[in-house]
Design a protein around this motif. Sequence first.
Motif, PDB file in Angstrom:
ATOM      1  N   VAL A  72       0.836  -1.339   0.116  1.00 35.57           N
ATOM      2  CA  VAL A  72      -0.101  -0.128   0.058  1.00 35.57           C
ATOM      3  C   VAL A  72       0.879   1.090  -0.071  1.00 35.57           C
ATOM      4  CG1 VAL A  72      -1.659   1.336   1.206  1.00 35.57           C
ATOM      5  CG2 VAL A  72      -1.887  -1.152   1.286  1.00 35.57           C
ATOM      6  N   LEU A  77      -3.332   6.402  -1.017  1.00 37.43           N
ATOM      7  CA  LEU A  77      -4.598   5.712  -0.343  1.00 37.43           C
ATOM      8  C   LEU A  77      -5.723   6.824  -0.049  1.00 37.43           C
ATOM      9  CD1 LEU A  77      -5.979   3.374   0.957  1.00 37.43           C
ATOM     10  CD2 LEU A  77      -4.437   3.390   2.902  1.00 37.43           C
ATOM     11  N   TYR A 171       1.634  -1.881  -6.024  1.00 39.64           N
ATOM     12  CA  TYR A 171       1.239  -0.880  -4.923  1.00 39.64           C
ATOM     13  C   TYR A 171      -0.091  -0.179  -5.494  1.00 39.64           C
ATOM     14  CZ  TYR A 171       5.955  -1.204  -2.812  1.00 39.64           C
ATOM     15  OH  TYR A 171       6.971  -1.951  -2.240  1.00 39.64           O
ATOM     16  N   THR A 175      -3.043  -0.606  -2.980  1.00 38.98           N
ATOM     17  CA  THR A 175      -3.585   0.642  -2.555  1.00 38.98           C
ATOM     18  C   THR A 175      -5.096   0.684  -2.749  1.00 38.98           C
ATOM     19  OG1 THR A 175      -1.405   1.675  -2.801  1.00 38.98           O
ATOM     20  CG2 THR A 175      -3.406   3.075  -2.594  1.00 38.98           C
TER      21      THR A 175
END
Length: 260
Positions: A72, A77, A171, A175
């Motif tokens: 993440v 995020l 990622y 995320t």
Amino acid sequence: MDFWTYDFLIFAAVGFLAQLIDGALGMGYGVISSTVLLATGVPPAHTSASVHAAKLFTTAASGTSHILHGNVDKRILVILCITGAIGGVLGALVLVNAPAGVIRPYVFGYLGVMGLVIIWRGVMLPASKTVSGKLIAPLGSVGGFLDAIGGGGWGPVVTSSLIGAGAPPRYVVGTVNAAEFVVTCAVVTAFAATIALGMWADSKGIADHVTAIAGLILGGIPAAFLAGWLIKVAPRKPLMIAVGLLICGIAGWEISKVFA
């Protein structure tokens, strides 16, 4: 076998496979589940509400898995959670006020387009680079809005666009899955509010889909916990192309029946 049990097992299988794919690609659970529900005759608004109710549990499990596996990006995020929630609430409000018979072909058309997007992104995976917040914010709003309208689309819109812009796939997937839980909470809250305030005229009968919701949840949760590991080993390109073809096929078949 009892009919209820048979239906439950079918939706559990759909939930498991859809979430397994979603965990590897960052997309697929909502679109696949919604396409199957719509194909069985469930109205668009009921479909979106049912799928998002199931996603409360599967996105929580998937997001937790990705956080634990370090997949993440905190900057992305936060932006996606805020803008995605706003877009999701607006989409839910639009959907509950749209006539089911009128919007159904358009929802299938939208899902078909998402299938093409998945195929395209599967073929064209670019190199990784940093993505500007100026792209992430509007992308989150659009993704949340379309996700609420179609019962799925957060992943195909947001994940594919971020990867297309060059963000690292691992990622992005982690995320986007983590942010999806917040967006889902916002959409479910909006649906619940429209029922409580009497704004959703066609909400009667949504409880009839409890079998589908339960199946999607219990099938999806075990697969969600595999998400953090699966992203590291799954062959992305062939899987994305196969999922896109499946969605386009179902959506195309349903649209053809409208004009038959």
